[in-house]
Design a protein around this motif. Sequence first.
Motif, PDB file in Angstrom:
ATOM      1  N   PRO A 196       0.824  -1.214   0.000  1.00  0.00           N
ATOM      2  CA  PRO A 196       0.000   0.000   0.000  1.00  0.00           C
ATOM      3  C   PRO A 196       0.853   1.257   0.000  1.00  0.00           C
ATOM      4  N   GLU A 197       0.208   2.411  -0.168  1.00  0.00           N
ATOM      5  CA  GLU A 197       0.903   3.676   0.045  1.00  0.00           C
ATOM      6  C   GLU A 197       1.408   3.694   1.488  1.00  0.00           C
ATOM      7  N   GLY A 198       2.639   4.083   1.672  1.00  0.00           N
ATOM      8  CA  GLY A 198       3.221   4.066   2.998  1.00  0.00           C
ATOM      9  C   GLY A 198       3.914   2.765   3.320  1.00  0.00           C
ATOM     10  N   GLY A 199       3.778   1.783   2.441  1.00  0.00           N
ATOM     11  CA  GLY A 199       4.482   0.526   2.615  1.00  0.00           C
ATOM     12  C   GLY A 199       3.842  -0.411   3.618  1.00  0.00           C
ATOM     13  N   PHE A 200       4.407  -1.607   3.702  1.00  0.00           N
ATOM     14  CA  PHE A 200       3.950  -2.581   4.682  1.00  0.00           C
ATOM     15  C   PHE A 200       4.397  -2.153   6.089  1.00  0.00           C
ATOM     16  N   SER A 201       3.645  -2.573   7.081  1.00  0.00           N
ATOM     17  CA  SER A 201       4.029  -2.282   8.461  1.00  0.00           C
ATOM     18  C   SER A 201       5.249  -3.117   8.835  1.00  0.00           C
ATOM     19  N   PRO A 202       5.985  -2.723   9.887  1.00  0.00           N
ATOM     20  CA  PRO A 202       7.129  -3.534  10.329  1.00  0.00           C
ATOM     21  C   PRO A 202       6.749  -4.989  10.606  1.00  0.00           C
ATOM     22  N   LYS A 203       5.589  -5.219  11.187  1.00  0.00           N
ATOM     23  CA  LYS A 203       5.138  -6.582  11.463  1.00  0.00           C
ATOM     24  C   LYS A 203       4.936  -7.370  10.171  1.00  0.00           C
ATOM     25  N   GLU A 204       4.322  -6.726   9.183  1.00  0.00           N
ATOM     26  CA  GLU A 204       4.092  -7.384   7.894  1.00  0.00           C
ATOM     27  C   GLU A 204       5.412  -7.659   7.181  1.00  0.00           C
ATOM     28  N   ARG A 205       6.316  -6.706   7.207  1.00  0.00           N
ATOM     29  CA  ARG A 205       7.613  -6.903   6.559  1.00  0.00           C
ATOM     30  C   ARG A 205       8.371  -8.061   7.213  1.00  0.00           C
ATOM     31  N   GLU A 206       8.295  -8.149   8.517  1.00  0.00           N
ATOM     32  CA  GLU A 206       8.974  -9.245   9.222  1.00  0.00           C
ATOM     33  C   GLU A 206       8.401 -10.587   8.790  1.00  0.00           C
ATOM     34  N   TRP A 207       7.068 -10.668   8.692  1.00  0.00           N
ATOM     35  CA  TRP A 207       6.432 -11.924   8.267  1.00  0.00           C
ATOM     36  C   TRP A 207       6.808 -12.264   6.833  1.00  0.00           C
ATOM     37  N   LEU A 208       6.797 -11.282   5.953  1.00  0.00           N
ATOM     38  CA  LEU A 208       7.140 -11.513   4.547  1.00  0.00           C
ATOM     39  C   LEU A 208       8.585 -11.980   4.404  1.00  0.00           C
ATOM     40  N   ARG A 209       9.488 -11.374   5.158  1.00  0.00           N
ATOM     41  CA  ARG A 209      10.905 -11.720   5.058  1.00  0.00           C
ATOM     42  C   ARG A 209      11.196 -13.105   5.625  1.00  0.00           C
ATOM     43  N   LYS A 210      10.359 -13.574   6.529  1.00  0.00           N
ATOM     44  CA  LYS A 210      10.576 -14.900   7.104  1.00  0.00           C
ATOM     45  C   LYS A 210      10.022 -16.015   6.220  1.00  0.00           C
ATOM     46  N   ASN A 211       9.148 -15.690   5.297  1.00  0.00           N
ATOM     47  CA  ASN A 211       8.528 -16.687   4.426  1.00  0.00           C
ATOM     48  C   ASN A 211       9.500 -17.050   3.306  1.00  0.00           C
ATOM     49  N   GLU A 212       9.961 -18.294   3.296  1.00  0.00           N
ATOM     50  CA  GLU A 212      10.989 -18.720   2.345  1.00  0.00           C
ATOM     51  C   GLU A 212      10.511 -18.701   0.897  1.00  0.00           C
ATOM     52  N   GLN A 213       9.205 -18.780   0.671  1.00  0.00           N
ATOM     53  CA  GLN A 213       8.677 -18.789  -0.691  1.00  0.00           C
ATOM     54  C   GLN A 213       8.598 -17.396  -1.299  1.00  0.00           C
ATOM     55  N   ILE A 214       8.733 -16.375  -0.473  1.00  0.00           N
ATOM     56  CA  ILE A 214       8.593 -15.001  -0.943  1.00  0.00           C
ATOM     57  C   ILE A 214       9.978 -14.383  -1.124  1.00  0.00           C
ATOM     58  N   GLN A 215      10.247 -13.901  -2.339  1.00  0.00           N
ATOM     59  CA  GLN A 215      11.552 -13.326  -2.655  1.00  0.00           C
ATOM     60  C   GLN A 215      11.454 -11.803  -2.672  1.00  0.00           C
ATOM     61  N   PRO A 216      12.099 -11.114  -1.714  1.00  0.00           N
ATOM     62  CA  PRO A 216      12.079  -9.646  -1.742  1.00  0.00           C
ATOM     63  C   PRO A 216      12.919  -9.123  -2.901  1.00  0.00           C
ATOM     64  N   VAL A 217      12.411  -8.109  -3.570  1.00  0.00           N
ATOM     65  CA  VAL A 217      13.136  -7.476  -4.678  1.00  0.00           C
ATOM     66  C   VAL A 217      12.968  -5.967  -4.543  1.00  0.00           C
ATOM     67  N   THR A 218      13.862  -5.229  -5.167  1.00  0.00           N
ATOM     68  CA  THR A 218      13.752  -3.771  -5.173  1.00  0.00           C
ATOM     69  C   THR A 218      13.540  -3.281  -6.596  1.00  0.00           C
ATOM     70  N   LEU A 219      12.817  -2.184  -6.718  1.00  0.00           N
ATOM     71  CA  LEU A 219      12.549  -1.570  -8.021  1.00  0.00           C
ATOM     72  C   LEU A 219      13.402  -0.326  -8.235  1.00  0.00           C
ATOM     73  N   GLY A 220      14.450  -0.172  -7.413  1.00  0.00           N
ATOM     74  CA  GLY A 220      15.360   0.944  -7.622  1.00  0.00           C
ATOM     75  C   GLY A 220      15.471   1.855  -6.420  1.00  0.00           C
ATOM     76  N   PRO A 221      16.236   2.931  -6.560  1.00  0.00           N
ATOM     77  CA  PRO A 221      16.555   3.785  -5.416  1.00  0.00           C
ATOM     78  C   PRO A 221      15.446   4.751  -5.010  1.00  0.00           C
ATOM     79  N   ARG A 222      14.420   4.905  -5.837  1.00  0.00           N
ATOM     80  CA  ARG A 222      13.362   5.854  -5.516  1.00  0.00           C
ATOM     81  C   ARG A 222      12.137   5.133  -4.959  1.00  0.00           C
ATOM     82  N   ILE A 223      11.397   5.800  -4.085  1.00  0.00           N
ATOM     83  CA  ILE A 223      10.149   5.256  -3.560  1.00  0.00           C
ATOM     84  C   ILE A 223       9.053   5.534  -4.580  1.00  0.00           C
ATOM     85  N   LEU A 224       8.471   4.493  -5.135  1.00  0.00           N
ATOM     86  CA  LEU A 224       7.449   4.638  -6.168  1.00  0.00           C
ATOM     87  C   LEU A 224       6.052   4.639  -5.563  1.00  0.00           C
TER      88      LEU A 224
END
Length: 256
Positions: A196-224
Motif C-alpha cells: 500500500p501507500e506508505g508501505g507494509f508495516s514492520p510486522k508485515e515486513r517481518e512476516w514476509l521476510r521470514k517466508n521462504e517462498q517469498i523473494q524480496p526485490v527492489t525496483l530501484g533507489p526511488r520510492i514509487l
Amino acid sequence: MVAMSSVPRLFIDAGLSSGEKVSLSDNQANYILRVMRLGEGAPVRVFNGRDGEWIAAVVPESGKRASIVPERQTRPQVETLDLTLFFAPLKKARTDFVVEKACELGVRRIQPVMTERTQSSRVRRDRLQSVVIEAAEQTERMDVPEVFDDVPLQAALEDWPAGKPLYYCDEAGDARPMREVLSDASSGAAGILIGPEGGFSPKEREWLRKNEQIQPVTLGPRILRAETAVVAALTLWQSCVGDWQEHPYLPETENG
C-alpha cells in the motif's frame, strides 16, 4: 477491404460456435446499435476466453435488444502466462488504473489484499471485473483476468504453491534488484506483491521476510507510488521472463 482492428470487439460470457446465436447484454446492445450504429449483418469480433476469437454478424431484435451469430473463428484460443498480481487497494480511480494496467500487461489473476496501511476498506469486485473486461476487449487479449474478492494479506499468501516464485517489491530498497532476480528465474509462472501507500508495516515486513517462498526485490533507489510500482514490476517481469519476446498479433483484414 476492412482492417479487423477497426471492427468492434466484445467479450461474450457464453459459448461460441458457428451459427449459434448469442444474446448481447443491454449495455452491449446499446453500444453496438446506438453508439457504433451497426445494422443487421455488420461484423463484430467476439471472444469468451475459451473458444478463440470469432467474426460474428449483428442481429438487431425488438426494442433495444440485439444478438450476434458467430460465423468463423479468426484466432484459436491461447493461454495467458501464469502470473498473479497481489496488491493493496488504493482510492477508487487509482485501483481502477492498477487493474486496467494489470490486464494490459498480461496478468492472469488479480488478488486485492488488505494490509494494516491499506487506504480502501472495501473493494467492489464486480466493478473491477468490468474494468478488466473493457481492457481485454481493447488490447487484443484472448481472455479476461479473474479479479478476486479482497482478503487479508497473510490469508492470500499462506497457500501459495511451493516452488512457485512470489516476488515481494520491498520499498526499503535493501533487496536484490528485480531484474537481477528475474535473470535467475527458470519458469514464467509467478506472483508479484505490491504493498500500500506508505508501505507494509514492520510486522508485515517481518512476516514476509521470514517466508521462504517469498523473494524480496527492489525496483530501484526511488520510492514509487503503488500504481507506478505495479506497472514497473509487471514490465520487468514481462520483459525478462514473460511473453514480450513473442510476435505481436496483427489483425487480419475482413477478406484476409
